[in-house]
Design a protein around this motif. Structure first.
Motif, PDB file in Angstrom:
ATOM      1  N   VAL A 283       0.859  -1.181   0.000  1.00 20.60           N
ATOM      2  CA  VAL A 283       0.000   0.000   0.000  1.00 20.60           C
ATOM      3  C   VAL A 283       0.900   1.237   0.000  1.00 20.60           C
ATOM      4  O   VAL A 283       1.854   1.310   0.765  1.00 20.60           O
ATOM      5  CB  VAL A 283      -0.893  -0.007   1.252  1.00 20.60           C
ATOM      6  CG1 VAL A 283      -1.691   1.287   1.354  1.00 20.60           C
ATOM      7  CG2 VAL A 283      -1.818  -1.212   1.218  1.00 20.60           C
ATOM      8  N   THR A 284       0.608   2.195  -0.873  1.00 20.39           N
ATOM      9  CA  THR A 284       1.467   3.365  -0.978  1.00 20.39           C
ATOM     10  C   THR A 284       0.838   4.606  -0.346  1.00 20.39           C
ATOM     11  O   THR A 284      -0.385   4.724  -0.240  1.00 20.39           O
ATOM     12  CB  THR A 284       1.777   3.701  -2.445  1.00 20.39           C
ATOM     13  OG1 THR A 284       0.563   4.074  -3.098  1.00 20.39           O
ATOM     14  CG2 THR A 284       2.407   2.522  -3.168  1.00 20.39           C
ATOM     15  N   VAL A 285       1.706   5.518   0.036  1.00 18.52           N
ATOM     16  CA  VAL A 285       1.267   6.809   0.568  1.00 18.52           C
ATOM     17  C   VAL A 285       0.381   7.524  -0.462  1.00 18.52           C
ATOM     18  O   VAL A 285      -0.699   8.018  -0.135  1.00 18.52           O
ATOM     19  CB  VAL A 285       2.486   7.675   0.929  1.00 18.52           C
ATOM     20  CG1 VAL A 285       2.094   9.137   1.124  1.00 18.52           C
ATOM     21  CG2 VAL A 285       3.154   7.121   2.189  1.00 18.52           C
ATOM     22  N   VAL A 288      -3.182   5.918  -0.768  1.00 21.31           N
ATOM     23  CA  VAL A 288      -4.073   6.202   0.359  1.00 21.31           C
ATOM     24  C   VAL A 288      -4.468   7.678   0.360  1.00 21.31           C
ATOM     25  O   VAL A 288      -5.636   8.031   0.564  1.00 21.31           O
ATOM     26  CB  VAL A 288      -3.399   5.823   1.692  1.00 21.31           C
ATOM     27  CG1 VAL A 288      -4.258   6.241   2.872  1.00 21.31           C
ATOM     28  CG2 VAL A 288      -3.133   4.320   1.729  1.00 21.31           C
ATOM     29  N   LEU A 292      -8.371   8.942   0.094  1.00 22.15           N
ATOM     30  CA  LEU A 292      -8.967   9.726   1.181  1.00 22.15           C
ATOM     31  C   LEU A 292      -9.425  11.085   0.674  1.00 22.15           C
ATOM     32  O   LEU A 292     -10.534  11.537   0.964  1.00 22.15           O
ATOM     33  CB  LEU A 292      -7.969   9.901   2.330  1.00 22.15           C
ATOM     34  CG  LEU A 292      -7.646   8.650   3.139  1.00 22.15           C
ATOM     35  CD1 LEU A 292      -6.641   8.977   4.233  1.00 22.15           C
ATOM     36  CD2 LEU A 292      -8.912   8.059   3.762  1.00 22.15           C
ATOM     37  N   TYR A 305     -14.700   8.911  10.325  1.00 22.40           N
ATOM     38  CA  TYR A 305     -14.761   7.449  10.374  1.00 22.40           C
ATOM     39  C   TYR A 305     -13.416   6.883  10.828  1.00 22.40           C
ATOM     40  O   TYR A 305     -12.372   7.536  10.720  1.00 22.40           O
ATOM     41  CB  TYR A 305     -15.106   6.879   8.990  1.00 22.40           C
ATOM     42  CG  TYR A 305     -16.582   6.938   8.647  1.00 22.40           C
ATOM     43  CD1 TYR A 305     -17.363   8.038   8.992  1.00 22.40           C
ATOM     44  CD2 TYR A 305     -17.196   5.892   7.977  1.00 22.40           C
ATOM     45  CE1 TYR A 305     -18.717   8.093   8.679  1.00 22.40           C
ATOM     46  CE2 TYR A 305     -18.548   5.936   7.650  1.00 22.40           C
ATOM     47  CZ  TYR A 305     -19.305   7.040   8.006  1.00 22.40           C
ATOM     48  OH  TYR A 305     -20.634   7.078   7.686  1.00 22.40           O
ATOM     49  N   ALA A 306     -13.468   5.645  11.316  1.00 19.70           N
ATOM     50  CA  ALA A 306     -12.229   4.922  11.613  1.00 19.70           C
ATOM     51  C   ALA A 306     -11.667   4.341  10.318  1.00 19.70           C
ATOM     52  O   ALA A 306     -12.415   3.888   9.458  1.00 19.70           O
ATOM     53  CB  ALA A 306     -12.501   3.801  12.604  1.00 19.70           C
ATOM     54  N   LEU A 307     -10.362   4.397  10.198  1.00 21.13           N
ATOM     55  CA  LEU A 307      -9.664   3.729   9.087  1.00 21.13           C
ATOM     56  C   LEU A 307      -9.216   2.375   9.619  1.00 21.13           C
ATOM     57  O   LEU A 307      -8.263   2.278  10.389  1.00 21.13           O
ATOM     58  CB  LEU A 307      -8.473   4.557   8.621  1.00 21.13           C
ATOM     59  CG  LEU A 307      -7.593   3.913   7.538  1.00 21.13           C
ATOM     60  CD1 LEU A 307      -8.384   3.630   6.273  1.00 21.13           C
ATOM     61  CD2 LEU A 307      -6.405   4.807   7.216  1.00 21.13           C
TER      62      LEU A 307
ATOM     63  N   VAL B 283      -7.807   4.532  14.653  1.00 23.85           N
ATOM     64  CA  VAL B 283      -7.182   5.447  13.690  1.00 23.85           C
ATOM     65  C   VAL B 283      -8.290   6.063  12.839  1.00 23.85           C
ATOM     66  O   VAL B 283      -9.176   5.353  12.369  1.00 23.85           O
ATOM     67  CB  VAL B 283      -6.198   4.672  12.794  1.00 23.85           C
ATOM     68  CG1 VAL B 283      -5.654   5.566  11.689  1.00 23.85           C
ATOM     69  CG2 VAL B 283      -5.068   4.109  13.639  1.00 23.85           C
ATOM     70  N   VAL B 288      -5.229  10.373   9.489  1.00 25.25           N
ATOM     71  CA  VAL B 288      -4.312   9.879   8.456  1.00 25.25           C
ATOM     72  C   VAL B 288      -4.201  10.896   7.322  1.00 25.25           C
ATOM     73  O   VAL B 288      -3.105  11.186   6.828  1.00 25.25           O
ATOM     74  CB  VAL B 288      -4.792   8.511   7.930  1.00 25.25           C
ATOM     75  CG1 VAL B 288      -3.935   8.054   6.761  1.00 25.25           C
ATOM     76  CG2 VAL B 288      -4.758   7.480   9.052  1.00 25.25           C
ATOM     77  N   LEU B 307       3.001   2.551   2.804  1.00 24.29           N
ATOM     78  CA  LEU B 307       2.371   2.821   4.096  1.00 24.29           C
ATOM     79  C   LEU B 307       2.222   1.480   4.800  1.00 24.29           C
ATOM     80  O   LEU B 307       1.357   0.674   4.447  1.00 24.29           O
ATOM     81  CB  LEU B 307       1.004   3.485   3.893  1.00 24.29           C
ATOM     82  CG  LEU B 307       0.175   3.714   5.156  1.00 24.29           C
ATOM     83  CD1 LEU B 307       0.906   4.596   6.154  1.00 24.29           C
ATOM     84  CD2 LEU B 307      -1.178   4.322   4.811  1.00 24.29           C
ATOM     85  N   ALA B 310      -0.735   2.144  10.294  1.00 26.50           N
ATOM     86  CA  ALA B 310      -1.317   3.333  10.917  1.00 26.50           C
ATOM     87  C   ALA B 310      -1.779   2.891  12.289  1.00 26.50           C
ATOM     88  O   ALA B 310      -2.450   1.865  12.417  1.00 26.50           O
ATOM     89  CB  ALA B 310      -2.493   3.855  10.101  1.00 26.50           C
TER      90      ALA B 310
END
Lengths: 384, 384
Positions: A283-285, A288, A292, A305-307, B283, B288, B307, B310
């Motif tokens: 998973v890359t920055v 994400v 988002l 919300y919770a991730l 989280v 994030v 990533l 988190a």
């Protein structure tokens, strides 16, 4: 094909296609062994679960649209049968789908999609931003218009995988937690499977449905299936946060597609990025961040919300975005792979096609364009 | 206090403070039992690991600065001793810290910090954006200036926790994977610990160092320690991405603080949000999103990083941002909690203070302002 009798079937790959086919074949009397070191853990585990051929329609991909529309029509029956066979819910959601557009370019693109669908005789309902928000109050003020497509459905991919596994076990599928290395042939026909560890598996028919990993299993598939990475996020509403939408929400945000598929318990699966970086499930920055940013433009309440999870899976891409389903030869070899973004959607029609192939019957009309033999012919033609 | 002899010490909490104190006390001859259902799994596991009193300095918090400066001075010796005792590295990083400012408001705030430090006799080195980038090429063009503070260090929190655990075990600490419920008293002095499950633990001295969970363990701490949630991200460079900085990079981005602390293997810990939402370790999307947006402004190359994780932890906040360290009574009760954002930084000086208290000796000068008795006195004064 081995006529209409049953026999020993080895299924290589335990994603949604392999599990669906194994369950159906075992129910029809085949002696099925499914080989996968971790069934249900790959792209199917990461999938958003949209069953949405219409809102995914793309000019030039009319065969894929017809295949998807056929399969989404089979979904309610497939789910009902699976519910009963598994003794647990298949996870089908029938609330439908809306598509939302933010900027003016996004609205123009949605207009083009609506016009395209109208030309194909599939008119959709155009909605203003206000009308969309009346349907789904979670949609924010940046959304200026969209479409409602009640016939585009969704499935909870993880409920589905659990149900398919349970139904397969009840139908007598043998699950072997090992990797297939390649299809084994003997005298010009398929004889079984060579495994990475442990003894080989003998079989009369071998079904290759290993998703992005299919190409290595038989020379016929070499170079045809490539991994297309997709990242998703799993969110869940926290106390005090705005409720999630009931329908699947697809959107275009400054040209980028994003979606949110509801799950039980006020959850949302948000997806999906697309990257051709080989067998890479990191998973890359950037992935994400993009997901988002874009989903917050459409559903601003998700900020609270919770991730729960960020994950990546490898879609099995094909040269023309249609799957490869069929018996391209040698005798005893079946393939059902290359489903790209559409594995969940196309599982019912693919399993039905596999069953037809096992029985020596014709596949459903919509599956013909996906015949795996189309590339074999092309190769012979170019002398490859 | 129980004079200069040794005896049975129960340590309630296995974060960095509890593990450091337990190791030191056991090495000094105490018979130590550490109670924690999962040592090293709470806020210490999530921590960024900055040992950065100077770049964290805040006007009005001069006592905390002095305490931090004392402790960062003890860090190299503490780490060397721990390396040797544990037989594995403590994870200290001595590359130093830079602070970066983006907008003009951020630069003004950094100017104020530099002026404040100068007034305290701790001049720092001002750098232009170009000079900062010469030190750390990972810093992007949005950064217009900053500071270099070579004396602000960092530690790999997870290496540290593993080393402390190993050193504790070698020194004879007994680890019990259970929760303490409250300190038990008998005849006006501490006699041990009541546990949530299993038998009580008898002890001559009980050290409460349970971080955000400390308040419930003894009436003296009631209402004094509150959880302050912080979210962090763990990133790792991917092939082809720009290398991470060598120094810790702190930054102000449109008024929001963000940091990136390097880890071995081209990793970065990015933090941290701050929220007072009770015992909540979920989280959030907003957390994030903010961290990613802000760190990308400072270190644009991280867009291509993986990533990995988190996570959220609960810092133990105190009413005045100073920890509570001391023997506030009754006899046999020690506390070392309320370290808020500074548990890693203050571990060496806190462990030294605990050892002094166990020996009936005076605590280090810098620890006096953190005497836990300051709130007991205030309470008596207000008749509470």
């Amino acid at each position: 094909m081995t006529s209409t009798t049953t026999g020993r079937l080895a299924v290589l790959g335990g994603g949604v296609i392999g599990l669906s086919s194994a369950w159906r074949a075992a129910s029809a009397g085949w002696q099925v062994t499914l080989l996968d070191p971790a069934p249900g853990s790959g792209a199917s585990w990461v999938a958003g679960g949209m069953l949405a051929p219409v809102t995914e329609a793309w000019p030039g991909e009319e065969d894929l649209l017809a295949l998807g529309v056929d399969s989404v029509g089979r979904w309610p029956g497939f789910a009902a049968e699976l519910d009963a066979a598994a003794g647990r819910p298949a996870g089908l959601r029938t609330e439908g789908t809306v598509v939302a557009a933010t900027g003016s370019g996004d609205r123009a693109e949605l207009d083009a999609l609506a016009a395209h669908l109208e030309r194909l005789g599939r008119p959709t309902e155009r909605l203003s931003g206000r009308e969309l928000r009346r349907l789904e109050p979670a949609i924010g003020p940046d959304v200026r218009g969209g479409l409602s497509v009640p016939g585009d459905l969704a499935v909870d991919n993880r409920m589905l995988l659990a149900a398919l596994r349970a139904a397969g076990e009840k139908a007598g599928v043998t699950f072997e937690a090992r990797s297939a290395r390649r299809v084994r042939e003997d005298g010009g026909r398929v004889a079984g499977v060579c495994c990475a560890e442990g003894p080989d598996v003998d079989a009369d028919v071998v079904l290759v449905c290993a998703g992005a990993y299919s190409s290595a299993l038989h020379p016929t598939l070499e170079g045809l299936i490539r991994p297309v990475k997709g990242e998703i996020l799993r969110l869940a509403r926290r106390t005090g946060a705005f409720p999630p939408p009931r329908r699947t929400v697809r959107a275009l945000v400054d040209g980028r597609p994003v979606y949110a598929v509801p799950r039980d318990g006020d959850g949302l699966v948000v997806g999906a990025t697309q990257a051709e970086t080989g067998f890479d499930t990191e998973v890359t920055v950037a992935g994400v961040r993009d997901l988002l940013r874009d989903i917050e433009r459409v559903l601003p309440g998700v900020a609270e919300y919770a991730l729960l999870e960020a994950a990546a899976g490898l879609r099995p891409g094909s040269p023309d975005n249609l799957p490869l389903i069929g018996a391209p030869g040698p005798d005893g070899l079946l393939v059902a792979t290359g489903h790209h973004r559409n594995g969940m959607l196309l599982a019912p029609v693919t399993a039905d096609a596999v069953l037809a192939l096992l029985r020596g019957e014709p596949v459903p009309e919509s599956v013909r364009a996906a015949d795996a033999a189309r590339f074999v012919a092309a190769r012979s033609g170019t002398g490859r």
